[in-house]
Design an enzyme around this catalytic site. Sequence first.
Site, mmCIF file in Angstrom:
data_model
loop_
_atom_site.group_PDB
_atom_site.id
_atom_site.type_symbol
_atom_site.label_atom_id
_atom_site.label_comp_id
_atom_site.label_asym_id
_atom_site.label_seq_id
_atom_site.Cartn_x
_atom_site.Cartn_y
_atom_site.Cartn_z
ATOM 1 N NE ARG A 282 9.270 3.707 3.259
ATOM 2 C CZ ARG A 282 9.453 2.396 3.141
ATOM 3 N NH1 ARG A 282 10.681 1.901 3.024
ATOM 4 N NH2 ARG A 282 8.433 1.570 3.124
ATOM 5 C CB SER B 54 2.732 5.766 3.818
ATOM 6 O OG SER B 54 2.105 4.562 3.472
ATOM 7 C CD GLU C 274 7.147 6.826 3.842
ATOM 8 O OE1 GLU C 274 7.081 6.502 2.643
ATOM 9 O OE2 GLU C 274 6.695 6.114 4.749
#
Length: 337
Positions: free
Chosen positions: A162, A237, A333
């Site tokens: 990520r 998420s 995230e």
Amino acid sequence: MQIHTNFSLKNYNTFGIEAKAKEFVTVHSTDELIEILQQYPTSKKFILGGGSNMLLTQDIDALVIHLDLKGKKVIDENDEFVWVESQAGENWHEFVLWTIEQNFGGLENLSLIPGNVGTTPIQNIGAYGVEIKDTFVLCEAIHIETQELLVFTNEKCKFGYRESIFKNEIKDEFIITSVVFKLTKRNHKLNTSYGAIEAELEKQHIKNPSLKDVSNAVIAIRQSKLPNPKELGNSGSFFKNPVILKSDFEKIQQNFPDMPHYVVSETEVKVPAGWLIEQAGFKGKRFGDAGIHKNQALVLVNYGNATGQEILAVSKNIQKTIFDTYGISIEAEVNVI
């Protein structure tokens, strides 16, 4: 191009948060983008794609440039592979479905991820054992200050979990305008071993899956766990899965023997953040109009009129509880703005 002032961003972020942009403009081409950047050289700028990976906690005191660059095409191919270019404003899921319709393989595990193509390299998006970096060739990006168009290869992007150079060393300096992927034309390497894909295919009595079968399985799994942002505000998420030292994990495991983990390297393991959050009792909890989804503890949701600050407070409560309980830090995230 029309510049709007005091413009509502409620319909431009998947959390459905009410926030205002000081100024707002939509650009439909690279030329329009360069024109706007040249016309407003000193203005603070905020680049907006699909609005799927951000939490707005305040109004945006800047010129919000909404990228609506469209177009996708094959730019090269041989017997085995095809190189496909997509403009930054293309919807990611629609682009994935288009590649599958052409029988191009490599993106099927990334079906139904919200957002636009242009933001996928920034986050190095991933799901079910696949990440963007696996098929990414290059992207073109415009330098905000100089309007110079540069090419970033896979190596130059410094992809991580990520992570990319666009989130770190050159954050807020470039605007990605197009992305090129290298996909398979035949001998597709299907990745069905991760998560619940195999079980979903078995449920559908599919023994020799096609690209479309894998995509449909991923869509079915995601729809069973994740709310549709059009029906319930969310950004997918919210947290990254924490990667911790194996030695630290072994100590924690003595108190929590059921804690799942995945080996990342000889010295590191990844722990599912969703498991940590669920075990801590947050799954399905609601705090006013902000809450945690009942089917997936990783997903924070807006039940209607939650503010970004209220959702942020829930996320901080979760982070503190996880750290106090397990000694593990979990990072957002989603970009908090």
